[in-house]
Scaffold this motif. Structure first.
Motif, short mmCIF file in Angstrom:
data_model
loop_
_atom_site.label_atom_id
_atom_site.label_comp_id
_atom_site.label_asym_id
_atom_site.label_seq_id
_atom_site.Cartn_x
_atom_site.Cartn_y
_atom_site.Cartn_z
N MET A 1 10.77 -1.11 -9.63
CA MET A 1 9.55 -1.61 -9.03
C MET A 1 9.86 -2.82 -8.15
N LYS A 2 9.10 -2.94 -7.07
CA LYS A 2 9.38 -3.98 -6.08
C LYS A 2 8.26 -5.02 -6.07
N ILE A 3 8.65 -6.27 -6.20
CA ILE A 3 7.70 -7.38 -6.31
C ILE A 3 7.91 -8.35 -5.16
N LEU A 4 6.81 -8.83 -4.59
CA LEU A 4 6.85 -9.91 -3.61
C LEU A 4 6.41 -11.19 -4.30
N VAL A 5 7.27 -12.21 -4.25
CA VAL A 5 6.95 -13.52 -4.81
C VAL A 5 6.70 -14.49 -3.65
N ILE A 6 5.51 -15.09 -3.62
CA ILE A 6 5.18 -16.08 -2.59
C ILE A 6 4.94 -17.40 -3.30
N GLU A 7 5.91 -18.28 -3.22
CA GLU A 7 5.91 -19.54 -3.97
C GLU A 7 6.69 -20.58 -3.18
N ASP A 8 6.07 -21.73 -2.88
CA ASP A 8 6.72 -22.71 -2.02
C ASP A 8 7.61 -23.69 -2.78
N HIS A 9 7.45 -23.79 -4.10
CA HIS A 9 8.31 -24.68 -4.88
C HIS A 9 9.65 -23.97 -5.10
N ARG A 10 10.66 -24.40 -4.35
CA ARG A 10 11.91 -23.65 -4.29
C ARG A 10 12.56 -23.41 -5.65
N PRO A 11 12.68 -24.43 -6.53
CA PRO A 11 13.31 -24.16 -7.83
C PRO A 11 12.56 -23.09 -8.63
N LEU A 12 11.22 -23.15 -8.64
CA LEU A 12 10.45 -22.14 -9.37
C LEU A 12 10.59 -20.78 -8.71
N ALA A 13 10.56 -20.76 -7.38
CA ALA A 13 10.70 -19.49 -6.65
C ALA A 13 12.02 -18.81 -6.99
N LYS A 14 13.10 -19.59 -6.98
CA LYS A 14 14.42 -19.03 -7.29
C LYS A 14 14.50 -18.58 -8.75
N SER A 15 13.88 -19.36 -9.64
CA SER A 15 13.88 -18.99 -11.06
C SER A 15 13.11 -17.70 -11.29
N LEU A 16 11.95 -17.57 -10.64
CA LEU A 16 11.17 -16.34 -10.75
C LEU A 16 11.96 -15.14 -10.22
N SER A 17 12.56 -15.32 -9.06
CA SER A 17 13.32 -14.23 -8.45
C SER A 17 14.48 -13.81 -9.36
N LYS A 18 15.20 -14.78 -9.88
CA LYS A 18 16.33 -14.49 -10.76
C LYS A 18 15.87 -13.77 -12.03
N GLY A 19 14.81 -14.28 -12.65
CA GLY A 19 14.32 -13.67 -13.88
C GLY A 19 13.82 -12.25 -13.67
N LEU A 20 13.11 -12.02 -12.58
CA LEU A 20 12.60 -10.68 -12.30
C LEU A 20 13.74 -9.70 -12.01
N LYS A 21 14.74 -10.17 -11.28
CA LYS A 21 15.89 -9.31 -10.99
C LYS A 21 16.64 -8.95 -12.27
N GLU A 22 16.72 -9.90 -13.20
CA GLU A 22 17.36 -9.61 -14.49
C GLU A 22 16.58 -8.57 -15.28
N GLU A 23 15.29 -8.43 -14.97
CA GLU A 23 14.46 -7.40 -15.60
C GLU A 23 14.42 -6.12 -14.76
N ASN A 24 15.34 -6.03 -13.80
CA ASN A 24 15.53 -4.84 -12.96
C ASN A 24 14.44 -4.63 -11.91
N TYR A 25 13.69 -5.68 -11.60
CA TYR A 25 12.76 -5.59 -10.48
C TYR A 25 13.52 -5.90 -9.19
N THR A 26 13.10 -5.25 -8.11
CA THR A 26 13.55 -5.63 -6.78
C THR A 26 12.60 -6.70 -6.27
N VAL A 27 13.14 -7.78 -5.71
CA VAL A 27 12.31 -8.94 -5.37
C VAL A 27 12.53 -9.37 -3.92
N ASP A 28 11.42 -9.52 -3.20
CA ASP A 28 11.42 -10.24 -1.92
C ASP A 28 10.76 -11.59 -2.17
N LEU A 29 11.29 -12.62 -1.53
CA LEU A 29 10.82 -13.99 -1.77
C LEU A 29 10.38 -14.64 -0.47
#
Length: 223
Positions: A1-29
Motif C-alpha cells: 500500500m502506498k501512503i503520502l505523508v505531508i508533514e513539515d517537521h522534518r524529524p517527525l516526517a522522517k520518523s514517520l516515513s521510516k516507520g511506515l517503510k518498516e511496515e512495508n508501506y511505500t511512502v512519498d514524503l
C-alpha cells in the motif's frame, strides 16, 4: 500500500516515513503544503497522512481542494491542534480520521489499516480469496493450512490484488503502489515478482489463483 505523508517537521516526517517503510508501506514524503498538494494530484495513494499547520498552503485548504475536485483518497489528519472546534473543522472538511500529536505509532498504523479497509468496504482484517488467506494486521499469508512466506514486495502485490478481487490490475498500477515517485525501477520488475508469487502460491495447487490478462495485467481469480 502506498501512503503520502505531508508533514513539515522534518524529524517527525522522517520518523514517520521510516516507520511506515518498516511496515512495508511505500511512502512519498512532502515537507510543505504545495508539494503535498502536487503529489496528491499527480499520483494515486491508498491513504494520506496530513498535518494542518503547513508552510505555503495549510492542510485544511489542501483537503478542501481535494474534496472539491473529487479526490476521495482516505485522509488521516495528524496534528497538534486538539480543540473540539479544530477536530470538527477537519472532519467537516473531508478528513476520514483525526489523530492528535503526540501519538502512539501503533495507533496510527491501526487507524491507517482501518481507513484502507473502509475504502474497500471491508471490516474483516483477514482477506479471503478462495483458500488464500491474507492477514493484513500481521502481514501473513496462507494457502489452505500452509503459511506462505513472501518478501515485502510480494506481499504488497498479493495484498493489493486481494483488495481488488477479480479486477484486472495493470503493471503500471501495481508499480505505482509499490514504488515511490523517485524510484528508477521500471514496471518490468512486476513480472519478476509475479513469477515468484506464482511459484509460492500456485505451483503446488491444481487451482491457479493468479491470472495474467493479455494486454491488461494481473488478477486474482474469485469463485
Amino acid at each position: 500500500m502506498k501512503i503520502l505523508v505531508i508533514e513539515d517537521h522534518r524529524p517527525l516526517a522522517k520518523s514517520l516515513s521510516k516507520g511506515l517503510k518498516e511496515e512495508n508501506y511505500t511512502v512519498d514524503l512532502a515537507l510543505n503544503g504545495q508539494e503535498g498538494h502536487f503529489l496528491a494530484e499527480s499520483n494515486s495513494y491508498d491513504a494520506i497522512i496530513l498535518d494542518l499547520m503547513l508552510p505555503e498552503v495549510d492542510g485544511l485548504t489542501i483537503l478542501k481542494r481535494w474534496r472539491q475536485k473529487g479526490n476521495q483518497t482516505p485522509v488521516l489528519i495528524l496534528t497538534a491542534l486538539d480543540s473540539p472546534d479544530q477536530v470538527v473543522a477537519g472532519l467537516d472538511a473531508g478528513a476520514d480520521d483525526y489523530l492528535v500529536k503526540p501519538f502512539h505509532f501503533d495507533e496510527l498504523l491501526a487507524r491507517l489499516r482501518a481507513l484502507i479497509r473502509r475504502e474497500h468496504q471491508r471490516k474483516d482484517p483477514v482477506l479471503k480469496i478462495s483458500d488464500l488467506l491474507i492477514d493484513t494486521r500481521k502481514r501473513k499469508v496462507w494457502r489452505g493450512e500452509k503459511e506462505i512466506f513472501l518478501t515485502a514486495k510480494e506481499y504488497s502485490i498479493i495484498e493489493y490484488l486481494a483488495y481488488h478481487p477479480g479486477e484486472v490490475i495493470s503493471r503500471t498500477e501495481l508499480w505505482d503502489h509499490l514504488y515511490d515517485w523517485a524510484s528508477e525501477t521500471t514496471s518490468n520488475v512486476i513480472d519478476v515478482h509475479i513469477h515468484h508469487l506464482r511459484k509460492k502460491i500456485d505451483q503446488s495447487y491444481s487451482k491457479k489463483l493468479i491470472k495474467t490478462i493479455k494486454g491488461g495485467g494481473y488478477a486474482l481469480k474469485i469463485d
